[in-house]
Design a protein around this motif. Sequence first.
Motif, PDB file in Angstrom:
ATOM      1  N   ARG A   1       0.835  -1.199   0.000  1.00  0.00           N
ATOM      2  CA  ARG A   1       0.000   0.000   0.000  1.00  0.00           C
ATOM      3  C   ARG A   1       0.873   1.254   0.000  1.00  0.00           C
ATOM      4  NH1 ARG A   1      -1.805  -3.368   4.045  1.00  0.00           N
ATOM      5  NH2 ARG A   1      -3.808  -4.423   3.644  1.00  0.00           N
ATOM      6  N   PHE A   2       0.424   2.234  -0.767  1.00  0.00           N
ATOM      7  CA  PHE A   2       0.961   3.580  -0.712  1.00  0.00           C
ATOM      8  C   PHE A   2      -0.193   4.503  -0.317  1.00  0.00           C
ATOM      9  CE2 PHE A   2       3.707   1.399  -3.805  1.00  0.00           C
ATOM     10  CZ  PHE A   2       4.957   1.671  -3.242  1.00  0.00           C
ATOM     11  N   PRO A   3       0.099   5.712   0.144  1.00  0.00           N
ATOM     12  CA  PRO A   3      -0.993   6.610   0.539  1.00  0.00           C
ATOM     13  C   PRO A   3      -2.042   6.763  -0.562  1.00  0.00           C
ATOM     14  CG  PRO A   3       1.101   7.521   1.253  1.00  0.00           C
ATOM     15  CD  PRO A   3       1.424   6.312   0.416  1.00  0.00           C
ATOM     16  N   GLY A   4      -3.236   6.328  -0.261  1.00  0.00           N
ATOM     17  CA  GLY A   4      -4.345   6.496  -1.190  1.00  0.00           C
ATOM     18  C   GLY A   4      -4.478   5.443  -2.264  1.00  0.00           C
ATOM     19  N   VAL A   5      -3.577   4.436  -2.284  1.00  0.00           N
ATOM     20  CA  VAL A   5      -3.649   3.431  -3.346  1.00  0.00           C
ATOM     21  C   VAL A   5      -3.080   2.107  -2.844  1.00  0.00           C
ATOM     22  CG1 VAL A   5      -1.398   4.064  -4.324  1.00  0.00           C
ATOM     23  CG2 VAL A   5      -3.098   2.937  -5.766  1.00  0.00           C
ATOM     24  N   VAL A   6      -3.681   1.019  -3.297  1.00  0.00           N
ATOM     25  CA  VAL A   6      -3.148  -0.324  -3.061  1.00  0.00           C
ATOM     26  C   VAL A   6      -2.484  -0.765  -4.363  1.00  0.00           C
ATOM     27  CG1 VAL A   6      -3.665  -2.701  -2.428  1.00  0.00           C
ATOM     28  CG2 VAL A   6      -4.963  -0.829  -1.395  1.00  0.00           C
ATOM     29  N   ALA A   7      -1.160  -0.736  -4.396  1.00  0.00           N
ATOM     30  CA  ALA A   7      -0.424  -1.046  -5.628  1.00  0.00           C
ATOM     31  C   ALA A   7      -0.445  -2.533  -5.937  1.00  0.00           C
ATOM     32  CB  ALA A   7       1.021  -0.545  -5.507  1.00  0.00           C
ATOM     33  N   ASN A   8      -0.322  -3.363  -4.909  1.00  0.00           N
ATOM     34  CA  ASN A   8      -0.411  -4.823  -5.045  1.00  0.00           C
ATOM     35  C   ASN A   8      -1.400  -5.334  -4.016  1.00  0.00           C
ATOM     36  OD1 ASN A   8       3.171  -5.257  -5.675  1.00  0.00           O
ATOM     37  ND2 ASN A   8       1.510  -4.837  -7.092  1.00  0.00           N
ATOM     38  N   ASP A   9      -2.366  -6.125  -4.475  1.00  0.00           N
ATOM     39  CA  ASP A   9      -3.453  -6.575  -3.601  1.00  0.00           C
ATOM     40  C   ASP A   9      -3.510  -8.102  -3.564  1.00  0.00           C
ATOM     41  OD1 ASP A   9      -5.733  -6.884  -2.106  1.00  0.00           O
ATOM     42  OD2 ASP A   9      -7.085  -5.938  -3.532  1.00  0.00           O
TER      43      ASP A   9
ATOM     44  N   GLN B   1      -4.094  -6.406  -9.001  1.00  0.00           N
ATOM     45  CA  GLN B   1      -4.532  -7.766  -8.706  1.00  0.00           C
ATOM     46  C   GLN B   1      -4.191  -8.692  -9.874  1.00  0.00           C
ATOM     47  OE1 GLN B   1      -8.761  -7.124  -7.950  1.00  0.00           O
ATOM     48  NE2 GLN B   1      -8.404  -7.133  -5.741  1.00  0.00           N
ATOM     49  N   VAL B   2      -4.021  -9.983  -9.553  1.00  0.00           N
ATOM     50  CA  VAL B   2      -3.761 -10.974 -10.590  1.00  0.00           C
ATOM     51  C   VAL B   2      -5.073 -11.367 -11.259  1.00  0.00           C
ATOM     52  CG1 VAL B   2      -2.984 -13.324 -11.059  1.00  0.00           C
ATOM     53  CG2 VAL B   2      -1.691 -11.893  -9.480  1.00  0.00           C
ATOM     54  N   VAL B   3      -5.129 -11.199 -12.567  1.00  0.00           N
ATOM     55  CA  VAL B   3      -6.298 -11.633 -13.334  1.00  0.00           C
ATOM     56  C   VAL B   3      -6.192 -13.124 -13.638  1.00  0.00           C
ATOM     57  CG1 VAL B   3      -7.608 -11.312 -15.471  1.00  0.00           C
ATOM     58  CG2 VAL B   3      -6.558  -9.336 -14.334  1.00  0.00           C
ATOM     59  N   GLY B   4      -4.965 -13.572 -13.942  1.00  0.00           N
ATOM     60  CA  GLY B   4      -4.763 -14.983 -14.231  1.00  0.00           C
ATOM     61  C   GLY B   4      -3.386 -15.236 -14.804  1.00  0.00           C
ATOM     62  N   THR B   5      -2.999 -16.509 -14.864  1.00  0.00           N
ATOM     63  CA  THR B   5      -1.747 -16.946 -15.472  1.00  0.00           C
ATOM     64  C   THR B   5      -2.078 -17.999 -16.516  1.00  0.00           C
ATOM     65  OG1 THR B   5      -0.474 -16.535 -13.458  1.00  0.00           O
ATOM     66  CG2 THR B   5       0.493 -18.027 -15.077  1.00  0.00           C
ATOM     67  N   ILE B   6      -1.568 -17.831 -17.734  1.00  0.00           N
ATOM     68  CA  ILE B   6      -1.874 -18.777 -18.812  1.00  0.00           C
ATOM     69  C   ILE B   6      -0.600 -19.105 -19.584  1.00  0.00           C
ATOM     70  CG2 ILE B   6      -4.256 -18.018 -19.096  1.00  0.00           C
ATOM     71  CD1 ILE B   6      -3.397 -16.399 -21.521  1.00  0.00           C
ATOM     72  N   ASN B   7      -0.614 -20.276 -20.225  1.00  0.00           N
ATOM     73  CA  ASN B   7       0.456 -20.663 -21.133  1.00  0.00           C
ATOM     74  C   ASN B   7       0.339 -19.858 -22.419  1.00  0.00           C
ATOM     75  OD1 ASN B   7       1.612 -22.695 -19.472  1.00  0.00           O
ATOM     76  ND2 ASN B   7       0.006 -24.122 -20.101  1.00  0.00           N
ATOM     77  N   VAL B   8       1.461 -19.382 -22.913  1.00  0.00           N
ATOM     78  CA  VAL B   8       1.445 -18.582 -24.142  1.00  0.00           C
ATOM     79  C   VAL B   8       0.917 -19.405 -25.314  1.00  0.00           C
ATOM     80  CG1 VAL B   8       2.962 -17.502 -25.848  1.00  0.00           C
ATOM     81  CG2 VAL B   8       3.206 -16.924 -23.436  1.00  0.00           C
ATOM     82  N   ALA B   9       1.160 -20.713 -25.280  1.00  0.00           N
ATOM     83  CA  ALA B   9       0.671 -21.579 -26.360  1.00  0.00           C
ATOM     84  C   ALA B   9      -0.845 -21.528 -26.481  1.00  0.00           C
ATOM     85  CB  ALA B   9       1.126 -23.021 -26.124  1.00  0.00           C
ATOM     86  N   ASN B  10      -1.515 -21.207 -25.372  1.00  0.00           N
ATOM     87  CA  ASN B  10      -2.983 -21.141 -25.376  1.00  0.00           C
ATOM     88  C   ASN B  10      -3.505 -19.714 -25.412  1.00  0.00           C
ATOM     89  OD1 ASN B  10      -3.011 -23.961 -25.049  1.00  0.00           O
ATOM     90  ND2 ASN B  10      -2.835 -23.756 -22.818  1.00  0.00           N
ATOM     91  N   ALA B  11      -2.607 -18.751 -25.584  1.00  0.00           N
ATOM     92  CA  ALA B  11      -2.984 -17.331 -25.502  1.00  0.00           C
ATOM     93  C   ALA B  11      -3.084 -16.710 -26.896  1.00  0.00           C
ATOM     94  CB  ALA B  11      -1.970 -16.565 -24.662  1.00  0.00           C
ATOM     95  N   SER B  12      -3.757 -15.580 -26.944  1.00  0.00           N
ATOM     96  CA  SER B  12      -3.858 -14.777 -28.159  1.00  0.00           C
ATOM     97  C   SER B  12      -3.885 -13.320 -27.738  1.00  0.00           C
ATOM     98  CB  SER B  12      -5.123 -15.123 -28.947  1.00  0.00           C
ATOM     99  OG  SER B  12      -6.277 -14.787 -28.188  1.00  0.00           O
ATOM    100  N   GLU B  13      -3.677 -12.441 -28.689  1.00  0.00           N
ATOM    101  CA  GLU B  13      -3.730 -11.014 -28.378  1.00  0.00           C
ATOM    102  C   GLU B  13      -5.107 -10.629 -27.854  1.00  0.00           C
ATOM    103  OE1 GLU B  13      -2.142  -8.099 -31.019  1.00  0.00           O
ATOM    104  OE2 GLU B  13      -0.714  -9.492 -31.930  1.00  0.00           O
ATOM    105  N   GLU B  14      -6.148 -11.198 -28.441  1.00  0.00           N
ATOM    106  CA  GLU B  14      -7.506 -10.848 -28.017  1.00  0.00           C
ATOM    107  C   GLU B  14      -7.762 -11.288 -26.576  1.00  0.00           C
ATOM    108  OE1 GLU B  14      -6.691 -12.406 -30.810  1.00  0.00           O
ATOM    109  OE2 GLU B  14      -7.093 -10.790 -32.254  1.00  0.00           O
TER     110      GLU B  14
END
Length: 332
Positions: free
Chosen positions: A13-21, A218-231
Amino acid sequence: MTLAVCMQGITKRFPGVVANDNIVLNVEKGEIHGLLGENGAGKSVLMSILYGLYKQDEGRILIDDVQCEMDSPATAMKHGIGMVHQHFMLVPSLTVLENIILGKEKIKNGILLDYDGMHKEVKEFCDKYRLNVDLDSKIYQIPVGVQQRVEILKTLYRGADVLILDEPTAVLTPNESEELFNAVRSLQKEGKTVIFISHKLKEVLTICDRVTVLKRGQVVGTINVANASEERLTDMMVGRKIIYEFDRAATATHQLVLKAERLQALNDRDFPALRGLSLEVMNSEILGLAGVEGNGQTELIEALMGLRRLTAGKISLQDTDITKMSPDERIR
């Protein structure tokens, strides 16, 4: 799965913001792991915690399954964590070799620097990791892409097994970026683990094995690049589809407001930064300046504002020659 780095429940936390949650990040040994997110998503803060620049408010860090307190970069280096920052931390007046060994000098006969021994040792590092540099060149004499290799070598020379690269392509040309990717792949082949911080989708898909996406700390998710796309990565980063095409009526521009003719100027190292540059800006117009950092954009703006002296050329503002005017006179 053998983890090189495990960050559990990291909150900062920094004043007024949670940088990592309450972030959880697992990085496997020998992988190139992408850390992706928009500016301000918390990527650099998280890695600064891993490198000992910040102290987390909550959570713990495990390196090779051993809990570690990262209270300083020196402690991080003892645990094999190294970081190459977006803005390099090199001494311009020293040689490549002197920058790499700075603070880790080796002595012979009790009092003398073992310069030849260190030169040989560093040259072996260059060959091993395919990071070719001229060890005897001064830092100010070499291009930005080579300076980045020096930063990587400096980190490896200090025993880093996990290398954090913070926005490493931000100051590189496309060719230099490709050379960097080749170097990173070489590091991976030698058993090194790389954490690649970026907000550029294409380069993450090109170089990484897995990618963790951060959004608003916050972490949205972790995925393998082989299964990823730009979209898919875009949707994870911003939570919606991005529209890249815009319909906009052309702006009527008739009056010339600012004109720069054949501008020449030196940078802070007395090397040519502007080489006969000319441009025109019309009324009601937004003129974009594109280019990799370090190609004269800063010097141009400073010259237009009167903060940098021109060696040749002319600047006109609404038909008035302002080339020799002070910044205050130009503002008025």
